[in-house]
Design an enzyme around this catalytic site. Structure first.
Site, PDB file in Angstrom:
ATOM      1  N   CYS A   2      28.685  30.463  12.599  1.00 23.85           N
ATOM      2  CA  CYS A   2      29.093  31.768  13.120  1.00 23.85           C
ATOM      3  C   CYS A   2      29.106  31.729  14.643  1.00 23.85           C
ATOM      4  O   CYS A   2      28.160  31.273  15.277  1.00 23.85           O
ATOM      5  CB  CYS A   2      28.203  32.911  12.688  1.00 23.85           C
ATOM      6  N   ARG A  27      32.726  26.612  14.676  1.00 25.66           N
ATOM      7  CA  ARG A  27      31.412  26.908  14.099  1.00 25.66           C
ATOM      8  C   ARG A  27      31.505  27.710  12.807  1.00 25.66           C
ATOM      9  O   ARG A  27      30.512  27.905  12.110  1.00 25.66           O
ATOM     10  CB  ARG A  27      30.587  27.714  15.093  1.00 25.66           C
ATOM     11  N   TRP A  74      30.915  32.110   9.290  1.00 22.82           N
ATOM     12  CA  TRP A  74      30.687  31.127   8.243  1.00 22.82           C
ATOM     13  C   TRP A  74      29.841  31.849   7.202  1.00 22.82           C
ATOM     14  O   TRP A  74      28.690  32.187   7.461  1.00 22.82           O
ATOM     15  CB  TRP A  74      29.957  29.903   8.801  1.00 22.82           C
ATOM     16  N   ASN A  98      24.451  36.335  13.401  1.00 26.85           N
ATOM     17  CA  ASN A  98      24.488  34.924  13.030  1.00 26.85           C
ATOM     18  C   ASN A  98      23.142  34.593  12.419  1.00 26.85           C
ATOM     19  O   ASN A  98      22.120  34.792  13.058  1.00 26.85           O
ATOM     20  CB  ASN A  98      24.722  34.073  14.294  1.00 26.85           C
ATOM     21  N   GLY A  99      23.122  34.135  11.180  1.00 30.30           N
ATOM     22  CA  GLY A  99      21.846  33.789  10.557  1.00 30.30           C
ATOM     23  C   GLY A  99      21.727  34.434   9.198  1.00 30.30           C
ATOM     24  O   GLY A  99      22.729  34.782   8.570  1.00 30.30           O
ATOM     25  N   GLU A 476      27.071   7.051   6.037  1.00 27.03           N
ATOM     26  CA  GLU A 476      27.829   7.827   7.026  1.00 27.03           C
ATOM     27  C   GLU A 476      29.336   7.751   6.744  1.00 27.03           C
ATOM     28  O   GLU A 476      30.053   8.749   6.856  1.00 27.03           O
ATOM     29  CB  GLU A 476      27.486   7.320   8.438  1.00 27.03           C
ATOM     30  N   LYS A 480      31.637  11.026   6.046  1.00 28.83           N
ATOM     31  CA  LYS A 480      32.819  11.367   6.855  1.00 28.83           C
ATOM     32  C   LYS A 480      34.026  11.575   5.951  1.00 28.83           C
ATOM     33  O   LYS A 480      34.779  12.517   6.108  1.00 28.83           O
ATOM     34  CB  LYS A 480      33.065  10.212   7.841  1.00 28.83           C
ATOM     35  N   GLU A 483      33.758  14.839   3.764  1.00 32.59           N
ATOM     36  CA  GLU A 483      33.856  16.129   4.449  1.00 32.59           C
ATOM     37  C   GLU A 483      35.251  16.420   4.977  1.00 32.59           C
ATOM     38  O   GLU A 483      35.656  17.578   5.001  1.00 32.59           O
ATOM     39  CB  GLU A 483      32.773  16.311   5.521  1.00 32.59           C
ATOM     40  N   HIS A 499      22.250  -0.729 -10.670  1.00 25.42           N
ATOM     41  CA  HIS A 499      21.191   0.074 -11.303  1.00 25.42           C
ATOM     42  C   HIS A 499      21.698   1.437 -11.737  1.00 25.42           C
ATOM     43  O   HIS A 499      20.920   2.362 -11.900  1.00 25.42           O
ATOM     44  CB  HIS A 499      19.995   0.200 -10.348  1.00 25.42           C
ATOM     45  N   LYS A 598      30.161  23.833  12.382  1.00 27.56           N
ATOM     46  CA  LYS A 598      29.684  22.771  13.263  1.00 27.56           C
ATOM     47  C   LYS A 598      28.174  22.756  13.412  1.00 27.56           C
ATOM     48  O   LYS A 598      27.552  21.717  13.471  1.00 27.56           O
ATOM     49  CB  LYS A 598      30.357  22.934  14.631  1.00 27.56           C
TER      50      LYS A 598
HETATM   51  C1  F6R Z   1      28.708  15.649   9.668  1.00 28.20           C
HETATM   52  C2  F6R Z   1      28.003  16.566  10.535  1.00 28.20           C
HETATM   53  C3  F6R Z   1      26.739  17.164  10.046  1.00 28.20           C
HETATM   54  C4  F6R Z   1      25.719  17.241  11.194  1.00 28.20           C
HETATM   55  C5  F6R Z   1      24.470  17.991  10.732  1.00 28.20           C
HETATM   56  C6  F6R Z   1      23.407  18.051  11.821  1.00 28.20           C
HETATM   57  O1  F6R Z   1      29.861  15.150  10.266  1.00 28.20           O
HETATM   58  O2  F6R Z   1      28.444  16.860  11.610  1.00 28.20           O
HETATM   59  O3  F6R Z   1      26.229  16.464   8.968  1.00 28.20           O
HETATM   60  O4  F6R Z   1      25.396  15.942  11.603  1.00 28.20           O
HETATM   61  O5  F6R Z   1      24.818  19.303  10.365  1.00 28.20           O
HETATM   62  O6  F6R Z   1      23.878  18.707  12.953  1.00 28.20           O
HETATM   63  P1  F6R Z   1      23.174  18.512  14.348  1.00 28.20           P
HETATM   64  O7  F6R Z   1      23.353  17.102  14.760  1.00 28.20           O
HETATM   65  O8  F6R Z   1      23.857  19.475  15.259  1.00 28.20           O
HETATM   66  O9  F6R Z   1      21.716  18.844  14.155  1.00 28.20           O
END
Ligand code: F6R
Length: 603
Positions: A2, A27, A74, A98-99, A476, A480, A483, A499, A598
């Site tokens: 948000c 965000r 969001w 926000n929250g 990772e 990526k 998402e 396994h 984000k």
């Molecule tokens: C994936 C991604 C998220 C963040 C996670 C932590 O691409 O961006 O998995 O890594 O939400 O966010 P931060 O680093 O801001 O604590």
């Protein structure tokens, strides 16, 4: 998570609010809205969907107002609808939030029993209704805000405007909030992120939890007052001049911010190394020389957690220090064993991730020191930790984190080398330079990865595998891909496949197999097992190997030479490109993938 923006001043609030929301849209982009005080009425314009939908309405109506608030959502409570979009308002107040209000369900029932009517399914409206209820009893806005805030539980930030004045009010609990002003133009601003205020507010203030901020613009001045919840004056805020610049807010020649941010990595890697080895950052790293904590607790979420897994490897292999890595939302509830002499290391791009912040609090309560590896200077994590190691990634706008991961890992590696006392070892700078060059080569020669993407993008599922230091990269790479391309992908330790997950393998499943120079033969055997079951094999491994060429359906050859510690970062960039091009072929919204935000400021 948000985005919030508020404005009060002599100009039209619509411009700075919409500009701020555009910068924060990454965000949250389920809906967006704005409330403007026009002719002593609070007028709300809001719309489901991306900010462009709201912008279209605003372009039609061309409103003018000296005071307003805006929000990009969001969704947490209540579906993605225009009614649930913020701001929420009535004849007296309008609120953006926000929250999460954790006791919203109970409070809503109580308020409904008292006869209050709700227009949305959101928890946020509960705050508005409480505020209104108290105001009708005491006719005092500050008192009513304090009372409403004391009634709710959970982590939240609120910005409030009222019919009775042009003031902006805001307050928060464990959620990001920044207030800004411009003395020359007599303007006041509020946002969930200083990024929204670049170019508007040269002075910014970070209030602590439960501090009410009241911005008052007069004909000669702009003034920000801070109050405790008992309405006594508060000094619990931090002032900072806003030195951020705008150069990160455009995509430049790239189609997406994600692509731009992948391409930024070679130069950011070199800059970070110079900062920590040769320039101002050296002092911070030197403080770690011969540092011997009795143990490390690394906590983080998502991509940052994967960075933690790579860093754990450095701490164990280079420093022979014991390190645990936990997902923050697990660590905080597991009653962790925390002993004096240990260090909590919190890794976060935003520095605002609720679960990571809670883990830092927990370590603090237990008397153990907190370090952060963080991007956003001045973020809550940055302010709460005893020592911060900034990654200097600049603003990361693509929701899928790319450059932050590389710089988090590099910072962890440099910390490890500092403890070892080898920062001046010429081979260190050489390896980092080589990494930057190799990633640069990948960036300018991505055709082969694009071709692989075009062969596999329609497959049913993807299993990324790796061993040792490449296992976190398998995790990772899978994250990526899922998402941004919305396909099922998971990361596994290559030796673990047999396994259980090997049951998934058929000709519709792709195994993206990372093969490093270490454990080469063993990793090959793992791939053979998948091949025998007709899985599609994509190998990301040392280039020029006829064995890998023969074994794979598609082969992404990389030059691992000279990168004994940093090759995971190099491999990871190849996987970033692979995910990007698969997503691009699928036509997804790469910079704003569905359902994501984000910065995750709710638990
Ligand atoms: C994936 C991604 C998220 C963040 C996670 C932590 O691409 O961006 O998995 O890594 O939400 O966010 P931060 O680093 O801001 O604590």
């Amino acid at each position: 998570m948000c985005g919030i923006v508020g404005y009060s001043g002599p100009g039209n609030s619509v411009g700075p609010i919409i500009e701020g929301l555009s910068r924060l849209e990454y965000r949250g982009y389920d809906s967006a809205g704005i409330c403007l005080k026009i002719n002593d009425e609070l007028q709300i314009i809001k719309k489901e969907g991306k900010l462009d939908n709201l912008k279209a309405l605003i372009n039609e109506q061309k409103p003018f107002s000296h005071t307003g608030i805006g929000h990009t959502r969001w969704a947490t409570h209540g579906g993605v609808t225009t009614d649930n979009a913020h701001p929420h308002g009535n004849e007296l107040f309008a609120v953006v939030h926000n929250g999460i209000i954790e006791n919203a369900g109970t409070l809503k029932k109580e308020l409904q029993a008292e006869g209050f009517v709700f227009k949305s399914q959101t928890d946020s409206e509960v705050f508005l209704v409480l505020l209104t209820k108290f105001y009708k009893q005491n006719n005092n806005t500050l008192q009513s805000i304090a009372k409403a805030f004391n009634t709710i539980t959970g982590n939240s930030a609120f910005v409030i405007i009222e019919k009775a004045s042009d003031k902006l009010y805001c307050l928060k609990r464990s959620a990001p909030l920044v207030v800004g002003d411009n003395k020359e133009t007599r303007e006041a601003f509020v946002s969930s992120d200083p990024f929204a205020l670049i170019g508007f507010a040269p002075r910014i203030y970070f209030p602590q939890d439960a501090v009410i901020c009241e911005s008052i613009v007069t004909d000669i001045d702009v003034k920000i007052n801070f109050y405790e919840l008992d309405l006594s004056p508060s000094e619990r805020y931090k002032f900072q001049s806003n030195a951020m610049t705008m150069d990160s807010t455009t995509k430049g020649p790239y189609e997406h911010f994600m692509l731009k941010e992948i391409h930024e990595q070679p130069s950011l890697i070199e800059k970070l190394a110079a900062y920590y080895i040769k320039n101002q950052g050296r002092q911070i790293l030197d403080s770690l020389k011969s540092y011997r904590p009795t143990g490390w607790h690394l906590t983080a979420c998502g991509t940052a957690w994967h960075a933690g897994l790579v860093i754990k490897n450095y701490l164990e292999q280079i420093n022979r220090q014991s390190a645990s890595v936990d997902i923050a939302s697990e660590f905080r509830y597991k009653n962790p064993i925390l002993n004096k002499g240990e260090i909590g290391l919190f890794i976060s791009q935003s520095g605002e991730t609720a679960d990571t912040l809670a883990c830092q609090e927990l370590c603090k309560e237990n008397g153990i020191q907190s370090f952060s590896i963080v991007n956003v200077e001045g973020s809550t994590l940055f302010r709460n930790c005893d020592q911060n190691f900034l990654i200097h990634a600049g603003v990361e706008i693509g929701v899928a984190s790319t450059k932050a991961f590389s710089l988090q890992v590099l910072t962890g590696y440099l910390m490890s080398r500092a403890m070892e006392g080898t920062l001046d070892d010429p081979s260190l700078f050489k390896e980092i330079k080589l990494l930057s060059n190799r990633i640069g080569e990948l960036c300018s020669n991505v055709e082969s990865i694009k071709e692989v993407a075009s062969e596999i993008y329609n497959k049913k599922g993807f299993i990324f595998t790796g061993r040792g230091k490449y296992f976190p990269i398998a995790l990772e790479g899978a994250l990526k891909l899922k998402e941004i391309a919305y396909v099922h992908a998971e990361g596994y330790a290559a030796g673990e496949l047999k396994h259980g997950p090997i049951a998934l393998i058929d000709e519709q499943i792709v195994n993206i197999a990372i093969v490093g120079p270490e454990l080469f033969e063993k990793t090959i055997s793992n791939i053979e097992e998948v091949k025998a079951r007709k899985g599609v094999i994509v190998i990301v491994g040392p280039k020029g190997s006829s064995e890998l060429e023969h074994l794979s359906d598609y082969y992404i050859g990389l030059d691992f030479e000279g990168l004994p510690n940093l090759s995971p970062l190099y491999v990871n960039v190849a996987l970033q490109f692979l995910a990007y091009h698969i997503a691009s072929l699928k036509g997804t919204d790469i910079d704003k993938p569905r359902n994501l935000a984000k910065s995750v400021t709710v638990e």
